[in-house]
Scaffold this motif. Structure first.
Motif, PDB file in Angstrom:
ATOM      1  N   VAL A  80       1.595  -8.618   5.443  1.00  0.00           N
ATOM      2  CA  VAL A  80       1.270  -7.423   5.788  1.00  0.00           C
ATOM      3  C   VAL A  80      -0.214  -6.953   5.879  1.00  0.00           C
ATOM      4  O   VAL A  80      -0.790  -7.813   5.111  1.00  0.00           O
ATOM      5  N   GLU A  98      -0.744  -1.458   5.884  1.00  0.00           N
ATOM      6  CA  GLU A  98       0.445  -1.517   5.615  1.00  0.00           C
ATOM      7  C   GLU A  98       0.840  -1.585   4.452  1.00  0.00           C
ATOM      8  O   GLU A  98       1.814  -0.858   3.865  1.00  0.00           O
ATOM      9  N   ASN A 123       0.417   2.117   2.792  1.00  0.00           N
ATOM     10  CA  ASN A 123       1.380   2.703   2.945  1.00  0.00           C
ATOM     11  C   ASN A 123       3.084   2.324   2.346  1.00  0.00           C
ATOM     12  O   ASN A 123       3.577   3.207   1.827  1.00  0.00           O
ATOM     13  N   TYR A 172       7.546  -9.872   0.728  1.00  0.00           N
ATOM     14  CA  TYR A 172       6.405  -9.858   1.737  1.00  0.00           C
ATOM     15  C   TYR A 172       5.591 -11.039   1.639  1.00  0.00           C
ATOM     16  O   TYR A 172       4.625 -11.162   2.024  1.00  0.00           O
TER      17      TYR A 172
END
Length: 195
Positions: free
Chosen positions: A10, A14, A17, A104
């Motif tokens: 990401v 991102e 967030n 991730y």
């Protein structure tokens, strides 16, 4: 800052967030302060700013997960089971590292180490782990005893700051008669006694 090195799946925006959505506003603001403090230290000590940013933003990713979810991950991921005798203050670092890796695609060992050990430290912490360990302790809203001395020390000697914070943390736990995780004692022996 834009992430350039494909260390995580990401973007920085991102990741911010994701952190904002996964924790309370109070915790989220703490994470942003830790990142700002960590980047300042990284610049001072010429340490990879992108890696430090990712580690700082992700360091408390698991902090507000339920005890049940963390326990399940500790067991399913074959983490050290003796950790289960302690609470989420010990669990959330190692669990957060696992979650960041699984969710991730964060594979960088230095970043994962920083997330994993940001509360208890480690005898062999690398530069990025040291930065996050220190930044989490000295971020501007921290008011505990000794934090001003740690802030001043952090401007001169990163390893000495790690030793000071470790000593202060263990002293606090002993004074409160809290159970001490054995790995924290290993950190103390390595950074305070041996160095």
């Amino acid at each position: 800052m834009d992430y350039q090195n494909d260390l995580i799946s990401v973007s920085r925006e991102e990741l911010i967030n994701i952190m904002q959505d996964s924790m309370s506003q109070r915790r989220y603001r703490h994470v942003l302060r830790v990142e700002k403090t960590a980047i300042k230290l990284a610049e001072m000590y010429n340490i990879d700013i992108e890696k430090v940013s990712i580690a700082a933003l992700a360091h408390d990713y698991a902090k507000e997960k339920s005890d049940e979810e963390m326990r399940d991950l500790i067991i399913s991921e074959n983490l050290e089971l003796d950790m289960l005798q302690f609470g989420s203050n010990i669990w959330h670092g190692p669990v957060g590292a696992i979650l960041m890796k699984n969710e991730y695609q964060l594979e960088d060992e230095a970043i994962l180490e920083a997330i994993k050990f940001h509360t208890i430290g480690s005898p062999t912490m690398g530069d990025i782990a040291q930065i996050i360990y220190v930044a989490d302790y000295i971020e501007p809203r921290r008011l505990h005893r000794g934090v001003d001395k740690a802030r001043k020390l952090a401007e001169k000697d990163l390893a000495a700051t790690v030793a000071y914070i470790t000593r202060q943390t263990l002293k606090h736990l002993v004074d409160r008669k809290n159970k001490i995780y054995p790995k924290a004692v290993e950190t103390y022996n390595a950074w305070v006694v041996e160095k």
